[in-house]
Write a protein that holds these residues in place. Sequence first.
Motif, PDB file in Angstrom:
ATOM      1  N   LEU A 129       2.395   5.793   6.132  1.00  0.00           N
ATOM      2  CA  LEU A 129       3.297   4.852   7.012  1.00  0.00           C
ATOM      3  C   LEU A 129       2.688   4.616   8.336  1.00  0.00           C
ATOM      4  O   LEU A 129       2.504   3.455   8.702  1.00  0.00           O
ATOM      5  CB  LEU A 129       4.622   5.528   7.293  1.00  0.00           C
ATOM      6  CG  LEU A 129       5.670   4.942   8.261  1.00  0.00           C
ATOM      7  CD1 LEU A 129       6.023   3.366   7.770  1.00  0.00           C
ATOM      8  CD2 LEU A 129       6.733   5.525   8.342  1.00  0.00           C
ATOM      9  N   ASP A 130       1.981   5.621   8.850  1.00  0.00           N
ATOM     10  CA  ASP A 130       1.214   5.244  10.197  1.00  0.00           C
ATOM     11  C   ASP A 130       0.107   4.297  10.001  1.00  0.00           C
ATOM     12  O   ASP A 130      -0.480   3.770  11.033  1.00  0.00           O
ATOM     13  CB  ASP A 130       0.971   6.588  11.041  1.00  0.00           C
ATOM     14  CG  ASP A 130       2.050   7.396  11.420  1.00  0.00           C
ATOM     15  OD1 ASP A 130       3.166   6.877  11.742  1.00  0.00           O
ATOM     16  OD2 ASP A 130       2.211   8.603  11.664  1.00  0.00           O
ATOM     17  N   GLU A 131      -0.437   4.304   8.799  1.00  0.00           N
ATOM     18  CA  GLU A 131      -1.531   3.487   8.735  1.00  0.00           C
ATOM     19  C   GLU A 131      -1.043   2.064   8.272  1.00  0.00           C
ATOM     20  O   GLU A 131      -1.790   1.081   8.675  1.00  0.00           O
ATOM     21  CB  GLU A 131      -2.638   3.965   7.466  1.00  0.00           C
ATOM     22  CG  GLU A 131      -3.244   5.018   7.700  1.00  0.00           C
ATOM     23  CD  GLU A 131      -3.825   5.717   6.475  1.00  0.00           C
ATOM     24  OE1 GLU A 131      -4.802   6.322   6.508  1.00  0.00           O
ATOM     25  OE2 GLU A 131      -3.312   5.458   5.305  1.00  0.00           O
ATOM     26  N   VAL A 166       6.505  -2.700   9.704  1.00  0.00           N
ATOM     27  CA  VAL A 166       5.755  -2.385   8.403  1.00  0.00           C
ATOM     28  C   VAL A 166       5.757  -3.726   7.598  1.00  0.00           C
ATOM     29  O   VAL A 166       6.481  -4.328   7.244  1.00  0.00           O
ATOM     30  CB  VAL A 166       6.589  -1.468   7.538  1.00  0.00           C
ATOM     31  CG1 VAL A 166       5.836  -1.357   5.976  1.00  0.00           C
ATOM     32  CG2 VAL A 166       6.573  -0.218   8.214  1.00  0.00           C
ATOM     33  N   PRO A 167       4.327  -4.440   7.573  1.00  0.00           N
ATOM     34  CA  PRO A 167       4.269  -5.679   7.192  1.00  0.00           C
ATOM     35  C   PRO A 167       4.639  -6.128   5.713  1.00  0.00           C
ATOM     36  O   PRO A 167       4.110  -5.042   4.965  1.00  0.00           O
ATOM     37  CB  PRO A 167       3.088  -6.325   7.693  1.00  0.00           C
ATOM     38  CG  PRO A 167       2.172  -4.994   7.754  1.00  0.00           C
ATOM     39  CD  PRO A 167       3.140  -3.767   8.100  1.00  0.00           C
ATOM     40  N   ASP A 177       9.076   6.876  -6.659  1.00  0.00           N
ATOM     41  CA  ASP A 177       9.286   7.724  -5.795  1.00  0.00           C
ATOM     42  C   ASP A 177       8.682   7.354  -4.370  1.00  0.00           C
ATOM     43  O   ASP A 177       8.594   8.034  -3.402  1.00  0.00           O
ATOM     44  CB  ASP A 177       8.565   9.062  -6.007  1.00  0.00           C
ATOM     45  CG  ASP A 177       9.708   9.693  -7.086  1.00  0.00           C
ATOM     46  OD1 ASP A 177      10.926   9.485  -6.958  1.00  0.00           O
ATOM     47  OD2 ASP A 177       9.094  10.453  -8.084  1.00  0.00           O
ATOM     48  N   TRP A 178       8.081   5.969  -4.259  1.00  0.00           N
ATOM     49  CA  TRP A 178       7.355   5.631  -3.157  1.00  0.00           C
ATOM     50  C   TRP A 178       8.153   5.981  -1.868  1.00  0.00           C
ATOM     51  O   TRP A 178       7.523   6.241  -1.019  1.00  0.00           O
ATOM     52  CB  TRP A 178       6.598   4.353  -3.463  1.00  0.00           C
ATOM     53  CG  TRP A 178       7.813   3.131  -2.935  1.00  0.00           C
ATOM     54  CD1 TRP A 178       8.666   2.638  -3.835  1.00  0.00           C
ATOM     55  CD2 TRP A 178       7.972   2.514  -1.826  1.00  0.00           C
ATOM     56  NE1 TRP A 178       9.461   1.838  -3.418  1.00  0.00           N
ATOM     57  CE2 TRP A 178       9.037   1.532  -2.207  1.00  0.00           C
ATOM     58  CE3 TRP A 178       7.473   2.537  -0.489  1.00  0.00           C
ATOM     59  CZ2 TRP A 178       9.365   0.636  -1.202  1.00  0.00           C
ATOM     60  CZ3 TRP A 178       8.028   1.760   0.215  1.00  0.00           C
ATOM     61  CH2 TRP A 178       8.929   0.788   0.177  1.00  0.00           C
ATOM     62  N   ASP A 233       0.913  -1.289  -0.125  1.00  0.00           N
ATOM     63  CA  ASP A 233      -0.085  -0.051  -0.044  1.00  0.00           C
ATOM     64  C   ASP A 233       0.884   1.316  -0.161  1.00  0.00           C
ATOM     65  O   ASP A 233       0.339   2.210  -0.598  1.00  0.00           O
ATOM     66  CB  ASP A 233      -0.863   0.041   1.222  1.00  0.00           C
ATOM     67  CG  ASP A 233      -2.146  -1.216   1.253  1.00  0.00           C
ATOM     68  OD1 ASP A 233      -2.731  -0.654   0.195  1.00  0.00           O
ATOM     69  OD2 ASP A 233      -1.939  -2.055   1.816  1.00  0.00           O
ATOM     70  N   LEU A 234       1.993   1.078   0.500  1.00  0.00           N
ATOM     71  CA  LEU A 234       2.938   2.367   0.428  1.00  0.00           C
ATOM     72  C   LEU A 234       3.416   2.514  -1.152  1.00  0.00           C
ATOM     73  O   LEU A 234       3.499   3.678  -1.377  1.00  0.00           O
ATOM     74  CB  LEU A 234       4.350   2.281   1.353  1.00  0.00           C
ATOM     75  CG  LEU A 234       4.061   2.100   3.091  1.00  0.00           C
ATOM     76  CD1 LEU A 234       5.185   1.929   3.460  1.00  0.00           C
ATOM     77  CD2 LEU A 234       3.290   3.408   3.563  1.00  0.00           C
TER      78      LEU A 234
END
Length: 297
Positions: free
Chosen positions: A87-89, A116-117, A137-138, A79-80
């Motif tokens: 990141l916090d999600e 971060v899974p 750029d992620w 998702d990132l």
Amino acid sequence: MTRVVEPRFRPKSRRWPLMYAYLVECGGSSKTTSATSKAVIAAERGYPSTIFDLDSNMSTTKVLGYDETSLKGKKTVLDLIHCTASLDEVALPARYRIADGYGDEAFQTIPNLRVVPSCAAMSSADTAITEDIDRYDWFADVLRSYDGDDDMFFIDFPAGYGRMVYSVIRMLDEDDAVIPSVRADPKDINMIPGLIQELERVREKNRGRRSVPGRPTLKHMLLTGTPTASYKEAAARRATELAEAKYGSVLLPYVRYSADAKKLYEDACPLPVLLPNSVPAVDYRKVMTHLGFTGRT
Ligand SMILES: Nc1ncnc2c1ncn2[C@@H]1O[C@H](COP(=O)(O)OP(=O)(O)OP(=O)(O)O)[C@@H](O)[C@H]1O
Ligand SMILES: [Mg+2]
């Protein structure tokens, strides 16, 4: 009030944490064991950290308490990459299993550490990045929008140098460390020149660019599974001599061999928590002291 972060964890006064990247194109070389052990020790000693699992094998994710079942409906690192979460999600409190089931009582949280899974679909990350050039750029976006107070980012990579890996390591500066973690086996040691070449390629490609640091640097090397009084494999001894001769200047204190090291996967629990007195756990603590993570009171 936000915590004041020590300057050594914010090189060049940037807003994101110091990064340790466990990278080498060698399967089963001990990257995950080292990344998870060191992140957990940093957290135990009072250095808040986030560990990124970028490998579709999900080893780090599982060792820190999340399997496919517990991740149902949750966001992952993919998702990132797709910009569908922040990141916090995505980051979850690291934890380890203490009982059966999936309720909160089945797990003990590890303070100061987020994971971060990853997910199985991370195997398609290179393709996702190729299909949409903006996705390169992620990781830059994750760093530039970072506003937290972690001391460290630990990053566990898959065994390869694809586009996803490139999108991350081009964001490393010379203050950050690329740390190949290799077993004391000549086959593993022989993968180091390829890593050095890849890092040189990345630096060369980004020389003169101002928008990304582009300076991933092999600062330290971890040698694991080294000989002990009861583990005297000739190949391990040979590999240790080879590593000393060629890479002595970057070698961290050794992490000795123990058959116990594989139990972290069976029990889904990081080594320093599962077997704190095992030789590798003792040695990882020495390594962290050597790196300046001496502990906060
Ligand atoms: N100090 C040690 N002594 C003995 N065995 C070890 C030691 N450290 C790691 N190992 C073993 O080496 C194997 C590979 O470790 P690990 O999974 O950490 O490597 P990896 O590089 O992350 O692998 P992959 O490329 O599959 O992600 C495991 O079976 C692990 O138990
Ligand atoms: Mg791994």
